[in-house]
Design a protein around this motif. Structure first.
Motif, PDB file in Angstrom:
ATOM      1  N   VAL A   1       0.817  -1.215   0.000  1.00 19.73           N
ATOM      2  CA  VAL A   1       0.000   0.000   0.000  1.00 19.73           C
ATOM      3  C   VAL A   1       0.852   1.267   0.000  1.00 19.73           C
ATOM      4  CG1 VAL A   1      -2.019  -1.147   0.995  1.00 19.73           C
ATOM      5  CG2 VAL A   1      -0.399  -0.007   2.516  1.00 19.73           C
ATOM      6  N   LYS A   2       0.315   2.266  -0.708  1.00 24.58           N
ATOM      7  CA  LYS A   2       0.993   3.552  -0.902  1.00 24.58           C
ATOM      8  C   LYS A   2      -0.041   4.658  -0.749  1.00 24.58           C
ATOM      9  CE  LYS A   2       4.067   3.256  -4.469  1.00 24.58           C
ATOM     10  NZ  LYS A   2       5.357   2.903  -3.854  1.00 24.58           N
ATOM     11  N   ILE A   3       0.407   5.850  -0.394  1.00 22.40           N
ATOM     12  CA  ILE A   3      -0.556   6.950  -0.198  1.00 22.40           C
ATOM     13  C   ILE A   3      -0.033   8.239  -0.829  1.00 22.40           C
ATOM     14  CG2 ILE A   3      -1.914   8.259   1.498  1.00 22.40           C
ATOM     15  CD1 ILE A   3      -1.421   6.186   3.548  1.00 22.40           C
TER      16      ILE A   3
ATOM     17  N   GLY B   1      -1.896  12.242   6.260  1.00 27.85           N
ATOM     18  CA  GLY B   1      -1.569  11.119   5.358  1.00 27.85           C
ATOM     19  C   GLY B   1      -0.295  10.398   5.779  1.00 27.85           C
ATOM     20  N   ALA B   2       0.714  11.153   6.187  1.00 27.88           N
ATOM     21  CA  ALA B   2       1.974  10.516   6.586  1.00 27.88           C
ATOM     22  C   ALA B   2       1.762   9.696   7.862  1.00 27.88           C
ATOM     23  CB  ALA B   2       3.053  11.574   6.801  1.00 27.88           C
ATOM     24  N   GLU B   3       0.941  10.216   8.771  1.00 23.75           N
ATOM     25  CA  GLU B   3       0.645   9.482  10.003  1.00 23.75           C
ATOM     26  C   GLU B   3      -0.061   8.168   9.670  1.00 23.75           C
ATOM     27  OE1 GLU B   3       0.312  12.709   9.495  1.00 23.75           O
ATOM     28  OE2 GLU B   3       0.380  13.875  11.352  1.00 23.75           O
ATOM     29  N   LEU B   4      -1.011   8.243   8.727  1.00 24.30           N
ATOM     30  CA  LEU B   4      -1.737   7.030   8.335  1.00 24.30           C
ATOM     31  C   LEU B   4      -0.781   6.014   7.702  1.00 24.30           C
ATOM     32  CD1 LEU B   4      -4.432   5.490   7.986  1.00 24.30           C
ATOM     33  CD2 LEU B   4      -4.641   6.593   5.743  1.00 24.30           C
ATOM     34  N   ALA B   5       0.150   6.510   6.896  1.00 21.71           N
ATOM     35  CA  ALA B   5       1.126   5.607   6.270  1.00 21.71           C
ATOM     36  C   ALA B   5       1.918   4.870   7.352  1.00 21.71           C
ATOM     37  CB  ALA B   5       2.059   6.398   5.356  1.00 21.71           C
TER      38      ALA B   5
ATOM     39  N   LEU C   1       4.211   0.851   2.203  1.00 21.05           N
ATOM     40  CA  LEU C   1       5.505   0.840   1.507  1.00 21.05           C
ATOM     41  C   LEU C   1       6.047   2.254   1.420  1.00 21.05           C
ATOM     42  CD1 LEU C   1       4.804  -1.443  -1.601  1.00 21.05           C
ATOM     43  CD2 LEU C   1       6.319  -1.961   0.326  1.00 21.05           C
ATOM     44  N   SER C   2       5.149   3.196   1.079  1.00 17.65           N
ATOM     45  CA  SER C   2       5.603   4.575   0.918  1.00 17.65           C
ATOM     46  C   SER C   2       4.474   5.550   1.174  1.00 17.65           C
ATOM     47  CB  SER C   2       6.132   4.803  -0.513  1.00 17.65           C
ATOM     48  OG  SER C   2       5.061   4.776  -1.437  1.00 17.65           O
ATOM     49  N   ALA C   3       4.852   6.767   1.543  1.00 18.78           N
ATOM     50  CA  ALA C   3       3.948   7.915   1.517  1.00 18.78           C
ATOM     51  C   ALA C   3       4.594   8.895   0.547  1.00 18.78           C
ATOM     52  CB  ALA C   3       3.813   8.534   2.896  1.00 18.78           C
ATOM     53  N   ASP C   4       3.786   9.464  -0.342  1.00 17.38           N
ATOM     54  CA  ASP C   4       4.355  10.198  -1.470  1.00 17.38           C
ATOM     55  C   ASP C   4       3.877  11.656  -1.506  1.00 17.38           C
ATOM     56  OD1 ASP C   4       4.282   7.337  -1.819  1.00 17.38           O
ATOM     57  OD2 ASP C   4       4.867   7.619  -3.897  1.00 17.38           O
ATOM     58  N   HIS C   5       4.730  12.529  -1.969  1.00 18.22           N
ATOM     59  CA  HIS C   5       4.543  13.993  -2.030  1.00 18.22           C
ATOM     60  C   HIS C   5       5.043  14.615  -0.733  1.00 18.22           C
ATOM     61  CE1 HIS C   5       2.572  14.597  -5.857  1.00 18.22           C
ATOM     62  NE2 HIS C   5       1.791  13.572  -5.604  1.00 18.22           N
ATOM     63  N   LEU C   6       4.185  14.655   0.322  1.00 17.70           N
ATOM     64  CA  LEU C   6       4.606  15.071   1.665  1.00 17.70           C
ATOM     65  C   LEU C   6       5.046  16.524   1.742  1.00 17.70           C
ATOM     66  CD1 LEU C   6       6.654  11.806   2.386  1.00 17.70           C
ATOM     67  CD2 LEU C   6       4.376  12.343   3.284  1.00 17.70           C
ATOM     68  N   LEU C   7       4.557  17.369   0.846  1.00 19.48           N
ATOM     69  CA  LEU C   7       4.957  18.784   0.884  1.00 19.48           C
ATOM     70  C   LEU C   7       4.573  19.411   2.212  1.00 19.48           C
ATOM     71  CD1 LEU C   7       3.919  20.041  -2.684  1.00 19.48           C
ATOM     72  CD2 LEU C   7       5.954  18.813  -1.962  1.00 19.48           C
ATOM     73  N   HIS C   8       3.445  18.946   2.770  1.00 13.58           N
ATOM     74  CA  HIS C   8       2.953  19.530   4.019  1.00 13.58           C
ATOM     75  C   HIS C   8       2.915  18.504   5.146  1.00 13.58           C
ATOM     76  CE1 HIS C   8       1.840  23.158   1.775  1.00 13.58           C
ATOM     77  NE2 HIS C   8       1.487  22.327   0.810  1.00 13.58           N
TER      78      HIS C   8
ATOM     79  N   ALA D   1       4.825  15.044  13.315  1.00 15.88           N
ATOM     80  CA  ALA D   1       4.379  13.716  13.771  1.00 15.88           C
ATOM     81  C   ALA D   1       4.364  12.729  12.607  1.00 15.88           C
ATOM     82  CB  ALA D   1       2.985  13.818  14.393  1.00 15.88           C
ATOM     83  N   GLY D   2       4.004  13.216  11.430  1.00 14.73           N
ATOM     84  CA  GLY D   2       3.981  12.358  10.244  1.00 14.73           C
ATOM     85  C   GLY D   2       5.390  11.893   9.891  1.00 14.73           C
ATOM     86  N   ILE D   3       6.348  12.793   9.970  1.00 12.20           N
ATOM     87  CA  ILE D   3       7.746  12.435   9.667  1.00 12.20           C
ATOM     88  C   ILE D   3       8.231  11.377  10.665  1.00 12.20           C
ATOM     89  CG2 ILE D   3      10.118  13.321   9.594  1.00 12.20           C
ATOM     90  CD1 ILE D   3       8.947  15.964   8.470  1.00 12.20           C
ATOM     91  N   GLU D   4       7.900  11.590  11.945  1.00 12.90           N
ATOM     92  CA  GLU D   4       8.312  10.601  12.956  1.00 12.90           C
ATOM     93  C   GLU D   4       7.645   9.245  12.701  1.00 12.90           C
ATOM     94  OE1 GLU D   4       7.583  12.472  16.775  1.00 12.90           O
ATOM     95  OE2 GLU D   4       8.909  14.112  16.110  1.00 12.90           O
ATOM     96  N   ALA D   5       6.372   9.281  12.314  1.00 12.49           N
ATOM     97  CA  ALA D   5       5.652   8.016  12.078  1.00 12.49           C
ATOM     98  C   ALA D   5       6.269   7.258  10.904  1.00 12.49           C
ATOM     99  CB  ALA D   5       4.173   8.298  11.804  1.00 12.49           C
ATOM    100  N   MET D   6       6.700   7.989   9.868  1.00 10.04           N
ATOM    101  CA  MET D   6       7.323   7.304   8.725  1.00 10.04           C
ATOM    102  C   MET D   6       8.662   6.694   9.130  1.00 10.04           C
ATOM    103  SD  MET D   6       6.466   9.673   5.402  1.00 10.04           S
ATOM    104  CE  MET D   6       7.206  11.175   6.041  1.00 10.04           C
ATOM    105  N   ALA D   7       9.472   7.468   9.879  1.00  9.49           N
ATOM    106  CA  ALA D   7      10.788   6.962  10.291  1.00  9.49           C
ATOM    107  C   ALA D   7      10.637   5.733  11.185  1.00  9.49           C
ATOM    108  CB  ALA D   7      11.568   8.063  11.006  1.00  9.49           C
ATOM    109  N   ALA D   8       9.672   5.778  12.091  1.00 10.45           N
ATOM    110  CA  ALA D   8       9.522   4.690  13.070  1.00 10.45           C
ATOM    111  C   ALA D   8       8.980   3.415  12.416  1.00 10.45           C
ATOM    112  CB  ALA D   8       8.589   5.132  14.191  1.00 10.45           C
ATOM    113  N   ASN D   9       8.246   3.563  11.323  1.00  8.93           N
ATOM    114  CA  ASN D   9       7.572   2.391  10.737  1.00  8.93           C
ATOM    115  C   ASN D   9       8.125   1.975   9.371  1.00  8.93           C
ATOM    116  OD1 ASN D   9       5.255   1.758  12.667  1.00  8.93           O
ATOM    117  ND2 ASN D   9       5.097   3.978  12.413  1.00  8.93           N
ATOM    118  N   ASN D  10       9.329   2.465   9.063  1.00  4.22           N
ATOM    119  CA  ASN D  10      10.002   2.080   7.812  1.00  4.22           C
ATOM    120  C   ASN D  10       9.161   2.356   6.565  1.00  4.22           C
ATOM    121  OD1 ASN D  10      12.312   1.170   9.170  1.00  4.22           O
ATOM    122  ND2 ASN D  10      11.265  -0.770   9.628  1.00  4.22           N
TER     123      ASN D  10
END
Ligand code: NIG
Ligand code: FE
Length: 412
Positions: free
Chosen positions: A244-246, A256-260, A266-273, A277-286
């Motif tokens: 899954v990708k978002i 969206g990044a938090e949901l990812a 697998l990925s969260a894409d764009h992420l301009l905003h 917390a979203g950045i931390e959630a992505m780092a913590a969950n690979n």
């Protein structure tokens, strides 16, 4: 012609590993002179030049040249009917991407053209893009559906990609993603929940049965699909075995990044905003943070916080987002330049982002994305002895040869 190839005297530069490289690891590359041997399309030797070479191999002398893994463009919408140049001019003059979509243009305008387009015409156009990508060093591309928003046209887009993948002389492999939730089709206007249910109960099982897509994606955005709708679709997709990708936090900060992170996407894409917390959630969950600087550039929006994401331990990938609307460009050279100039990635980080981390974003890091024994012989030879030309030749191509599974598919 077999797929046996030996490249000697090369400056071999590659990330190492079979999964995404995160944070500081992104800057660490293998960088040594030597030989690469490809047998039957797969890498069988990487190391110092040897005095005696085996027979039955095509030979390339690459003294004074950088050799990299083939580029993986892990986010594109490359199968579509028509183009939207007028919208681009409206936006330059102050109109916004979302207001055009809300008026029935944007994605919905491409849906109309794609529904009308024949299979053959779509395939020819897609192959045209693939030729251009191959010249810029791309050996694997991710391609999304999402311009049908009905059963038959979504299948048509995915079948075009499948047909290209079946060509044994293809220049580029396509990793297929079902993006039925790209927008709500006019037939379902105001009934978004019902549309999501249709995708879950009818489309996903059909696509699974016909093996037409590996991944499932959704445009999770204010005015498109909510976080709850995105969670519902992606959870169902995951249970059926899709990656899954978002499309996350592209226009506004929306969770969206938090949901990812929550879904271990697998990925969260764009992420301009993307939020902190979203950045931390992505780092913590690979979750691979896939950044698309060409889209920020063409939408005249601020770039994603690439430097900060890496410093906070994320795995960042770079991709083009080629599509007829928000970003009608598949330029790999310009992507490198924007990533290094405006998102402050080092050249090494940008290389990792465009190779191994792109591969991880489509769940292929075990077979592509680095120059290592056992992986496919997908390579790029630059016309330079330094990788710094990747961002330095701004928007200009530094690729001299592209090699797909041991075959030279582009030569300058
Ligand atoms: O990644 N934002 C949603 N999807 C695409 C744009 C699609 C289009 O405008 O046709 C994107 O930006
Ligand atoms: Fe996109």
């Amino acid at each position: 012609m077999n797929n046996n190839l030996i490249i000697t005297g090369a400056r071999i530069i590659t990330p190492i590993g079979r999964k995404a490289r995160k944070g500081k690891e992104m800057d660490q590359l293998f960088d040594e002179n030597g030989t690469i041997e490809i047998t039957d399309g797969k890498i069988t030797y990487v190391g110092p030049d040897r005095p005696v070479l085996p027979e039955g191999y095509k030979l390339i002398h690459a003294e004074g040249k950088v050799v990299l893994p083939g580029f993986v463009d892990s986010h594109t919408h490359l199968v579509f009917g028509g183009f939207r140049p007028d919208e681009f001019i409206w936006r330059i003059n102050g109109d916004t991407y979302m207001s055009i979509l809300q008026r029935g243009g944007g994605i919905l305008s491409t849906v109309k053209s794609t529904r009308k387009e024949s299979f053959g015409a779509l395939q020819k156009k897609t192959e045209g893009f693939i030729d251009i990508m191959s010249q810029m060093g791309v050996t694997t591309v991710e391609g999304k559906s999402g311009y049908g928003l009905d059963r038959d046209t979504e299948l048509k887009q995915l079948e075009v990609m499948q047909a290209i993948n079946l060509d044994k002389n293809r220049k580029v492999d396509i990793a297929t993603t079902f993006l039925g939730a790209h927008a709500t089709p006019v037939e379902y206007k105001g009934r978004e929940d019902e549309y999501i249910d249709f995708l879950i109960s009818e489309m996903l099982p059909l696509i699974k049965e016909r093996m037409l897509a590996e991944n499932c994606d959704i445009f999770c955005e204010d005015g498109v699909f909510t976080v709850a709708q995105s969670r519902k679709l992606l959870q169902a997709a995951k249970e059926m075995g899709f990656g899954v990708k978002i499309h996350a936090d592209e226009i506004v900060s929306f969770g969206g990044a938090e949901l990812a992170g929550e879904l271990k996407a697998l990925s969260a894409d764009h992420l301009l905003h993307a939020s902190d917390a979203g950045i931390e959630a992505m780092a913590a969950n690979n979750v691979v943070a896939t950044l698309l600087p060409l889209t920020a550039f063409t939408l005249r929006e601020p770039y994603a916080r690439g430097r900060e994401m890496i410093d906070k331990g994320c795995a960042v990938a770079l991709a083009t987002d080629l599509n007829p609307g928000s970003c009608c460009s598949g330029s790999i050279p310009l992507t490198f330049a924007l990533a290094c100039i405006y998102m402050h990635l080092t050249v090494n980080e940008a290389i990792t982002a465009m190779t191994l981390n792109g591969a991880a974003a489509i769940d292929r890091a075990d077979t592509i994305g680095s120059i290592e024994i056992g992986k496919y012989g997908d390579l790029v030879i630059l016309d330079s002895d330094t990788p710094n030309v990747l961002p330095y030749y701004t928007g200009m191509n530094s690729v001299e040869k592209t090699i797909k599974r041991g075959r030279v598919v582009y030569e300058r």
